[in-house]
Scaffold this active site. Structure first.
Site, short mmCIF file in Angstrom:
data_model
loop_
_atom_site.label_atom_id
_atom_site.label_comp_id
_atom_site.label_asym_id
_atom_site.label_seq_id
_atom_site.Cartn_x
_atom_site.Cartn_y
_atom_site.Cartn_z
N TYR A 158 37.94 47.62 53.84
CA TYR A 158 37.85 46.60 52.79
C TYR A 158 37.48 47.28 51.46
CZ TYR A 158 36.80 42.02 50.69
OH TYR A 158 36.80 40.89 49.90
N ILE A 193 30.76 34.73 47.85
CA ILE A 193 31.01 33.36 47.37
C ILE A 193 31.17 32.49 48.62
CG2 ILE A 193 32.47 31.90 45.93
CD1 ILE A 193 31.48 34.24 44.27
N PRO A 196 35.20 30.53 53.71
CA PRO A 196 35.28 30.94 55.13
C PRO A 196 35.32 32.45 55.34
CG PRO A 196 36.79 29.12 54.68
CD PRO A 196 36.24 29.56 53.35
N GLN A 260 21.99 46.54 38.86
CA GLN A 260 20.75 47.18 39.37
C GLN A 260 20.90 48.69 39.47
OE1 GLN A 260 18.97 44.20 42.49
NE2 GLN A 260 21.18 44.33 42.80
N1 LIG Z 1 34.42 34.71 49.23
C1 LIG Z 1 33.89 35.89 48.93
O1 LIG Z 1 32.71 36.12 49.17
C2 LIG Z 1 34.73 36.95 48.27
C3 LIG Z 1 34.07 37.99 47.61
C4 LIG Z 1 34.83 38.98 47.02
C5 LIG Z 1 36.21 38.93 47.05
N2 LIG Z 1 36.82 37.92 47.70
C6 LIG Z 1 38.29 37.93 47.71
O2 LIG Z 1 38.77 36.67 47.26
C7 LIG Z 1 40.03 36.40 47.84
C8 LIG Z 1 40.03 35.01 48.45
O3 LIG Z 1 39.06 34.97 49.46
P1 LIG Z 1 38.39 33.63 50.01
O4 LIG Z 1 36.94 33.85 49.97
O5 LIG Z 1 38.99 32.46 49.36
O6 LIG Z 1 38.84 33.74 51.53
P2 LIG Z 1 39.36 32.60 52.51
O7 LIG Z 1 39.36 33.25 53.86
O8 LIG Z 1 38.62 31.34 52.30
O9 LIG Z 1 40.84 32.36 52.02
C9 LIG Z 1 41.84 33.32 52.12
C10 LIG Z 1 43.17 32.61 52.13
O10 LIG Z 1 44.18 33.61 52.24
C11 LIG Z 1 45.10 33.22 53.23
N3 LIG Z 1 45.71 34.40 53.80
C12 LIG Z 1 45.19 35.26 54.71
N4 LIG Z 1 46.09 36.20 55.02
C13 LIG Z 1 47.18 35.94 54.27
C14 LIG Z 1 48.46 36.55 54.17
N5 LIG Z 1 48.79 37.61 54.91
N6 LIG Z 1 49.34 36.02 53.29
C15 LIG Z 1 49.03 34.93 52.56
N7 LIG Z 1 47.85 34.30 52.64
C16 LIG Z 1 46.94 34.80 53.49
C17 LIG Z 1 44.30 32.42 54.24
O11 LIG Z 1 45.13 31.55 55.00
C18 LIG Z 1 43.34 31.68 53.34
O12 LIG Z 1 43.85 30.43 52.92
C19 LIG Z 1 40.28 37.54 48.86
O13 LIG Z 1 41.11 38.51 48.29
C20 LIG Z 1 38.90 38.09 49.09
O14 LIG Z 1 38.92 39.43 49.51
C21 LIG Z 1 36.13 36.92 48.31
#
Ligand SMILES: NC(=O)c1ccc[n+]([C@@H]2O[C@H](COP(=O)([O-])OP(=O)(O)OC[C@H]3O[C@@H](n4cnc5c(N)ncnc54)[C@H](O)[C@@H]3O)[C@@H](O)[C@H]2O)c1
Length: 260
Positions: A158, A193, A196, A260
């Site tokens: 990741y 954030i 899921p 930090q």
């Molecule tokens: N939530 C956090 O804490 C957080 C922090 C840093 C970065 N991010 C990044 O934010 C982005 C969104 O994350 P999130 O928190 O909404 O996650 P999430 O799991 O809630 O949603 C991810 C979405 O992507 C879809 N998905 C998964 N694989 C896929 C594929 N191969 N093609 C198309 N869609 C696909 C899933 O069906 C889902 O709807 C991601 O890139 C994640 O790495 C999230």
């Protein structure tokens, strides 16, 4: 329709998930048309329907696996047809997964995260660019992570893929600037954030979501984890022409974590 992104036409990948959903809603409320694409096509359609109930004609759903280049070509063409163009691309889809430590790591883990988190961003930029150029001023927003700037144990694939998104964003920004396309490209780096994607941490806390979130908040100076709208507001700014002098930059939405 008036709004900060009135007249913009945006495509949000992973748009049915926690962050994508907040982005799609906010962009539509602020006047954009939005193509919501997700590997879960039914969820993308359902969200489009929800948004259209509030902002008629604003949203379109598409089934789309971002790891599949052929599907990228089709989805971009279909979204352009549905919306009448494309001026904003949000490469948001991404996967986390369980913590995997160095001696137990696998090619399968790296290959999957590479395909979904990093290579997909190249496909998106590549297939959207001709349309973005045609609709300029245009904006690409790549959702990386704080994990692309700072490492964590058990997050090798990741960390590496999200760091790749950070640097690739700058390459695209510089290419577009040099060619005078008026297409900007920036990355957004959220810390934890509430979505899921944090489920593995909740499982580690025995299913106690509150306890898991509290634990994750410990290292954050603002002492809480973020809400999806905290990220969506940044995406809204970058999608709008308010950010017209901003390209090749990274935006940390991290409650002070990396200060930090
Ligand atoms: N939530 C956090 O804490 C957080 C922090 C840093 C970065 N991010 C990044 O934010 C982005 C969104 O994350 P999130 O928190 O909404 O996650 P999430 O799991 O809630 O949603 C991810 C979405 O992507 C879809 N998905 C998964 N694989 C896929 C594929 N191969 N093609 C198309 N869609 C696909 C899933 O069906 C889902 O709807 C991601 O890139 C994640 O790495 C999230």
């Amino acid at each position: 329709m008036a709004g900060r992104v009135a007249g913009k036409r945006a495509l949000v990948t992973g748009g049915a998930g926690g962050l994508g959903r907040a982005m799609a809603r906010m962009l539509a409320r602020e006047g954009a048309k939005v193509a919501i694409t997700d590997v879960d096509g039914a969820a993308a359609d359902a969200l489009a329907e929800e948004i259209n109930a509030e902002v008629p004609g604003a949203a379109f759903g598409f089934a789309h696996d971002v790891a599949d280049e052929a599907r990228w070509a089709e989805v971009v063409a279909d979204a352009v047809e549905a919306m009448g163009g494309l001026s904003v691309l949000v490469n948001n889809a991404g996967i986390g997964g369980d913590l995997v430590f160095v001696e137990g790591d696998t090619a399968a883990n790296w290959d999957r995260q590479y395909q979904v988190n990093l290579r997909s961003v190249m496909f998106g930029c590549k297939h959207a660019m001709p349309h973005l150029r045609a609709a300029a001023p245009a904006s690409i927003i790549n959702i990386s992570s704080i994990a692309g700037l700072a490492a964590g144990p058990g997050m090798g694939a990741y960390n590496a893929t999200k760091a790749g998104v950070w640097m690739y964003t700058k390459t695209v920004a510089l290419e577009a600037a040099k060619a005078e396309w008026n297409v900007r490209c920036n990355s957004v780096h959220p810390v934890f954030i509430k979505t899921p994607i944090l489920d593995p941490f909740v499982a580690m806390a025995g299913g106690d979501e509150g306890a898991a979130h509290q634990k994750l908040a410990r290292g954050i100076p603002l002492k809480r984890i973020g809400e999806p709208d905290d990220v969506a507001f940044c995406v809204l700014y970058l999608a709008s022409d308010e950010s017209k002098f901003v390209t090749g930059a990274e935006f940390k939405i991290d409650g002070g974590m990396t200060a930090q």
